[in-house]
Scaffold this motif. Structure first.
Motif, PDB file in Angstrom:
ATOM      1  N   MET A   1       0.827  -1.432   0.004  1.00  0.00           N
ATOM      2  CA  MET A   1      -0.021   0.045  -0.010  1.00  0.00           C
ATOM      3  C   MET A   1       0.686   1.187   0.114  1.00  0.00           C
ATOM      4  SD  MET A   1      -3.354   0.886   0.083  1.00  0.00           S
ATOM      5  CE  MET A   1      -4.101  -0.269   0.703  1.00  0.00           C
ATOM      6  N   ASN A   2       2.073   1.065   0.664  1.00  0.00           N
ATOM      7  CA  ASN A   2       2.938   2.361   0.798  1.00  0.00           C
ATOM      8  C   ASN A   2       3.774   2.444  -0.398  1.00  0.00           C
ATOM      9  OD1 ASN A   2       2.156   3.043   3.614  1.00  0.00           O
ATOM     10  ND2 ASN A   2       3.613   1.501   4.222  1.00  0.00           N
ATOM     11  N   LEU A   3       3.934   1.390  -1.152  1.00  0.00           N
ATOM     12  CA  LEU A   3       4.562   1.405  -2.448  1.00  0.00           C
ATOM     13  C   LEU A   3       3.657   1.764  -3.705  1.00  0.00           C
ATOM     14  CD1 LEU A   3       6.912  -1.623  -2.111  1.00  0.00           C
ATOM     15  CD2 LEU A   3       7.659   0.814  -2.093  1.00  0.00           C
ATOM     16  N   SER A   4       2.587   1.279  -3.670  1.00  0.00           N
ATOM     17  CA  SER A   4       1.433   1.373  -4.760  1.00  0.00           C
ATOM     18  C   SER A   4       0.159   1.213  -4.243  1.00  0.00           C
ATOM     19  CB  SER A   4       1.791   0.320  -6.032  1.00  0.00           C
ATOM     20  OG  SER A   4       1.017   0.044  -6.792  1.00  0.00           O
ATOM     21  N   LYS A   5      -0.691   2.251  -4.344  1.00  0.00           N
ATOM     22  CA  LYS A   5      -2.226   1.907  -3.767  1.00  0.00           C
ATOM     23  C   LYS A   5      -2.887   1.070  -4.531  1.00  0.00           C
ATOM     24  CE  LYS A   5      -1.877   5.492  -0.669  1.00  0.00           C
ATOM     25  NZ  LYS A   5      -1.961   5.203   0.634  1.00  0.00           N
ATOM     26  N   VAL A   6      -2.748   0.779  -5.737  1.00  0.00           N
ATOM     27  CA  VAL A   6      -3.208  -0.264  -6.535  1.00  0.00           C
ATOM     28  C   VAL A   6      -3.000  -1.489  -6.268  1.00  0.00           C
ATOM     29  CG1 VAL A   6      -3.573  -1.247  -8.833  1.00  0.00           C
ATOM     30  CG2 VAL A   6      -3.605   1.141  -8.573  1.00  0.00           C
TER      31      VAL A   6
END
Length: 228
Positions: free
Chosen positions: A161-166
């Protein structure tokens, strides 16, 4: 004069090798794996220290589900480049797929190495998305008695989640879907699709509606909206 001829021969040989490598890459991209494999193997004989060719051969073996070959190639790479996260990830992935293809007793003896490889990849590269996805799936699919844990899976979903919301929402949706929490999975997949609006995000939400929630109306509406 003889020296010049030898030099010319060596340069010509190198140019042919490079051309074969480029041809092999194009065949690989076209998913013509058998043809690409022949060229990469030929190139590797003349250039035994070309690790990119070894990686391609490992990838081809993976596509062809020849897990022992893939494991062997990726093991060479991770030993040669112990600081490269992706080689540990690929090695762990090939080992994990082999574990799924053998009997349960033998597979149990491979789990620690699979987990260790993914953890090493994640540690080496704080932004390596694939290794975190692999850990989410590993900890969800493993029985608790051999290390499976939703809490562990959620930890790496949070990192995603911290790296990529998708990827974060997709991984959390994957966990919720696995445990039949379809209402929560719908929320997660919807958020992922709103952000990504990709074939992957569509497919996850569409499959949830069609196969798990059994809501054909929602599935049809989503498909119509996506196709527009």
């Amino acid at each position: 004069m003889n020296f010049i001829k030898i030099l010319f021969f060596l340069i010509s040989f190198q140019m042919v090798s490079e051309t074969n490598f480029e041809k092999a890459e194009k065949l690989f991209q076209q998913e013509k794996y058998n043809q690409a494999k022949v060229l990469f193997e030929s190139y590797l004989k003349a250039n035994p220290n070309n690790y990119k060719a070894i990686e391609y051969l490992g990838d081809i073996a993976g596509h062809q589900k020849k897990w022992d070959e893939a494991i062997k190639d990726y093991e060479i790479l991770k030993k040669q480049f112990p600081k490269t996260a992706n080689y540990y990830y690929k090695y762990g992935g090939a080992l994990g797929m082999k574990a799924k293809s053998v009997n349960k007793f033998k597979a149990l003896g491979m789990i620690d190495e699979v987990e260790k490889s993914f953890l090493t990849a994640a540690k080496l590269d704080s932004k390596h998305i694939d290794s975190r996805w692999a850990l989410v799936m590993l900890y969800i699919e493993l029985p608790g008695i051999v290390g499976g844990s939703e809490n562990k899976a959620q930890k790496y979903a949070d990192e995603l989640m911290n790296l990529s919301k998708v990827d974060g929402y997709l991984s959390k949706g994957y966990i919720d879907e696995y445990f039949n929490r379809y209402d929560k999975a719908e929320i997660d997949y919807t958020k992922a699709h709103e952000i990504g609006n990709s074939k992957t995000t569509f497919q996850k939400l569409y499959n949830l509606y069609l196969n798990k929630i059994k809501d054909k109306t929602k599935a049809k509406k989503l498909k119509e909206q996506f196709e527009k």
